[in-house]
Write an enzyme that holds these catalytic residues in place. Structure first.
Site, PDB file in Angstrom:
ATOM      1  N   TYR A 132     -11.501 -33.661  71.241  1.00  4.42           N
ATOM      2  CA  TYR A 132     -10.897 -32.411  70.779  1.00  4.42           C
ATOM      3  C   TYR A 132     -11.927 -31.323  70.501  1.00  4.42           C
ATOM      4  O   TYR A 132     -11.568 -30.166  70.312  1.00  4.42           O
ATOM      5  CB  TYR A 132     -10.085 -32.653  69.498  1.00  4.42           C
ATOM      6  CG  TYR A 132      -8.698 -33.201  69.745  1.00  4.42           C
ATOM      7  CD1 TYR A 132      -8.528 -34.477  70.271  1.00  4.42           C
ATOM      8  CD2 TYR A 132      -7.565 -32.458  69.435  1.00  4.42           C
ATOM      9  CE1 TYR A 132      -7.261 -34.997  70.494  1.00  4.42           C
ATOM     10  CE2 TYR A 132      -6.293 -32.962  69.651  1.00  4.42           C
ATOM     11  CZ  TYR A 132      -6.145 -34.232  70.179  1.00  4.42           C
ATOM     12  OH  TYR A 132      -4.888 -34.735  70.397  1.00  4.42           O
ATOM     13  N   LYS A 183     -12.483 -48.317  71.922  1.00  4.19           N
ATOM     14  CA  LYS A 183     -12.550 -48.914  73.255  1.00  4.19           C
ATOM     15  C   LYS A 183     -14.028 -49.176  73.508  1.00  4.19           C
ATOM     16  O   LYS A 183     -14.649 -48.606  74.420  1.00  4.19           O
ATOM     17  CB  LYS A 183     -11.941 -47.938  74.277  1.00  4.19           C
ATOM     18  CG  LYS A 183     -11.804 -48.479  75.672  1.00  4.19           C
ATOM     19  CD  LYS A 183     -10.646 -49.444  75.869  1.00  4.19           C
ATOM     20  CE  LYS A 183     -10.677 -50.024  77.260  1.00  4.19           C
ATOM     21  NZ  LYS A 183      -9.624 -51.037  77.487  1.00  4.19           N
ATOM     22  N   ASP A 240      -4.391 -39.563  67.792  1.00  2.01           N
ATOM     23  CA  ASP A 240      -3.246 -38.745  68.217  1.00  2.01           C
ATOM     24  C   ASP A 240      -2.226 -39.608  68.942  1.00  2.01           C
ATOM     25  O   ASP A 240      -1.033 -39.590  68.624  1.00  2.01           O
ATOM     26  CB  ASP A 240      -3.741 -37.629  69.141  1.00  2.01           C
ATOM     27  CG  ASP A 240      -2.582 -36.833  69.704  1.00  2.01           C
ATOM     28  OD1 ASP A 240      -1.722 -36.420  68.900  1.00  2.01           O
ATOM     29  OD2 ASP A 240      -2.512 -36.647  70.927  1.00  2.01           O
ATOM     30  N   ASP A 244       1.858 -41.311  67.586  1.00  6.25           N
ATOM     31  CA  ASP A 244       3.199 -41.206  68.181  1.00  6.25           C
ATOM     32  C   ASP A 244       3.825 -42.591  68.358  1.00  6.25           C
ATOM     33  O   ASP A 244       5.015 -42.788  68.099  1.00  6.25           O
ATOM     34  CB  ASP A 244       3.143 -40.484  69.533  1.00  6.25           C
ATOM     35  CG  ASP A 244       3.196 -38.967  69.378  1.00  6.25           C
ATOM     36  OD1 ASP A 244       2.891 -38.475  68.270  1.00  6.25           O
ATOM     37  OD2 ASP A 244       3.535 -38.267  70.354  1.00  6.25           O
TER      38      ASP A 244
HETATM   39  C1  IPM Z   1      -0.584 -33.753  66.592  1.00  5.21           C
HETATM   40  C2  IPM Z   1      -0.319 -32.892  67.802  1.00  5.21           C
HETATM   41  C3  IPM Z   1      -1.540 -32.005  68.039  1.00  5.21           C
HETATM   42  C4  IPM Z   1      -2.708 -32.914  68.331  1.00  5.21           C
HETATM   43  C5  IPM Z   1      -1.367 -30.981  69.151  1.00  5.21           C
HETATM   44  C6  IPM Z   1      -0.157 -30.115  68.938  1.00  5.21           C
HETATM   45  C7  IPM Z   1      -2.609 -30.135  69.318  1.00  5.21           C
HETATM   46  O1  IPM Z   1       0.017 -33.650  68.898  1.00  5.21           O
HETATM   47  O2  IPM Z   1      -0.811 -33.214  65.499  1.00  5.21           O
HETATM   48  O3  IPM Z   1      -0.550 -34.986  66.722  1.00  5.21           O
HETATM   49  O4  IPM Z   1      -2.937 -33.293  69.483  1.00  5.21           O
HETATM   50  O5  IPM Z   1      -3.419 -33.253  67.395  1.00  5.21           O
HETATM   51 MN    MN Z   2       0.128 -35.782  68.495  1.00  4.04          MN
END
Ligand code: IPM
Ligand code: MN
Length: 339
Positions: A132, A183, A240, A244
């Site tokens: 990032y 990894k 990240d 999810d």
């Molecule tokens: C999160 C989101 C962000 C990230 C995006 C919107 C930049 O997916 O907060 O998880 O990748 O960190």
């Molecule tokens: Mn995210």
């Protein structure tokens, strides 16, 4: 003792963002915490209106609040008027980097009926480095000889402060356990740094059990055996993606909260639900405010309002209504009744 009034910057943002943020503020106030809010109109709608994303002066203002509460940012799915990265890099990441919010703390608790029912674990994601950081670039763009590089930045300083924070969290658990996810068999340079730092800092926390998973294997364990986790510490991109998946196995990211923290408190920290702007249901009153409310719980903890945070967290935990029929207002009312 006089009650303190906290100054909170509110970035409602787009889609359902403003609705769920309002719900969170209502519940926080009902819990007896005094807050004075200042709204900032930032996000996709603002950008489409006048091209403004975020400037230095606004960032400096945000730094000075006691906390920042964010709803959701982004255009509707399929709306291609905003190039990818404009809001992500220009607004969200600019705040994370500019305010040095180097921890992204994401706690999960498997709701009834979810794959991870009854499990509690949290991801501590490094939030200012990794892929990032924006290292890299493009050469000979659009030609047959195009080169695109995107490096992952891992500094000893950045990794260590993240790992230290994760161990502090892990040590406070009933069953103290920390799992490094990486990894290391392929990303050997960064992987060795992360592993070494976990080993070194781990020696200072003898009560914490330390484990390691490759990130691909962790994806299987998240689904098949999420009870194995306590605190997961990982880099920005793995964190990240894993958050999810963690949201999905614990009941959906409609419930997932996050705290972008500056533990030294040299800047305001930022609290946001993990979900997006869900433009399709914006304005219908159907938005689930639980993730925004849980993010407000993290805000209260950071502000030191532990009593209110505990009561609010319990209200969220004990909530058993049907979000679809109750709607945003109904859920909010039920939470307030349970305080
Ligand atoms: C999160 C989101 C962000 C990230 C995006 C919107 C930049 O997916 O907060 O998880 O990748 O960190
Ligand atoms: Mn995210």
């Amino acid at each position: 003792m006089d009650q303190r009034t906290y100054r909170v910057a509110v970035l409602g943002g787009d889609g359902i963002g403003p609705e769920v943020t309002q719900a969170a503020l209502d519940v926080v106030r009902a819990a007896g915490v005094a807050i004075e809010t200042t709204s900032y109109d930032l996000g996709a709608a603002r950008y489409l209106r006048d091209g403004f994303v975020l400037d230095d002066a606004t960032l400096e203002q945000l730094r000075g609040y006691d906390a920042i509460l964010l709803g959701a940012i982004g255009p509707a799915i399929g709306d291609t008027r905003i190039p990818g990265g404009v809001l992500e890099r220009g607004l969200l990441l600019r705040m994370r980097f500019g305010l040095d919010l180097y921890i992204n703390y994401r706690p999960f608790r498997g709701i009834a009926g979810s794959l991870a029912e009854g499990c509690e674990f949290a991801i501590v994601r490094e939030n200012t480095e990794g892929p990032y950081a924006g290292e890299g670039g493009v050469l000979r763009h659009g030609t047959a000889h195009e080169v695109a590089t995107q490096g992952s930045v891992n500094t000893r300083f950045g990794v260590e402060r993240c790992v230290r924070y994760a161990f502090e969290r892990a040590a406070a658990l009933d069953r103290p356990k920390l799992t490094l996810v990486h990894k290391t068999n392929v990303l050997t340079f960064a992987g060795e740094l992360w592993s070494r730092v976990v080993r070194e800092i781990g020696a200072l926390y003898p009560t914490v059990e330390v484990d390691y998973n490759h990130v691909d294997a962790a994806c299987i364990y998240f689904v098949e055996n999420p009870a194995r986790y306590g605190i997961i510490v990982t880099d920005n991109l793995f964190g990240d993606i894993l958050s999810d998946l963690a949201g999905a196995v614990t009941g959906g990211i409609g419930y997932a909260a996050s705290a972008n923290l500056n533990p030294e408190r040299s800047s305001a920290s930022l609290f946001e639900p993990v979900h997006g702007a869900a433009h399709d249901i914006a304005g219908t009153g159907k938005a689930n405010p639980l993730a925004a409310v849980s993010s407000a719980v993290l805000m209260l903890e950071h502000l030191g309002e532990h009593e209110a945070a505990r009561r609010l967290a319990r209200a969220v935990q004990e909530f058993n209504g049907d979000v679809a029929t109750l709607g945003t207002v109904g859920v909010t009312r039920q939470l307030i009744e349970r305080l």
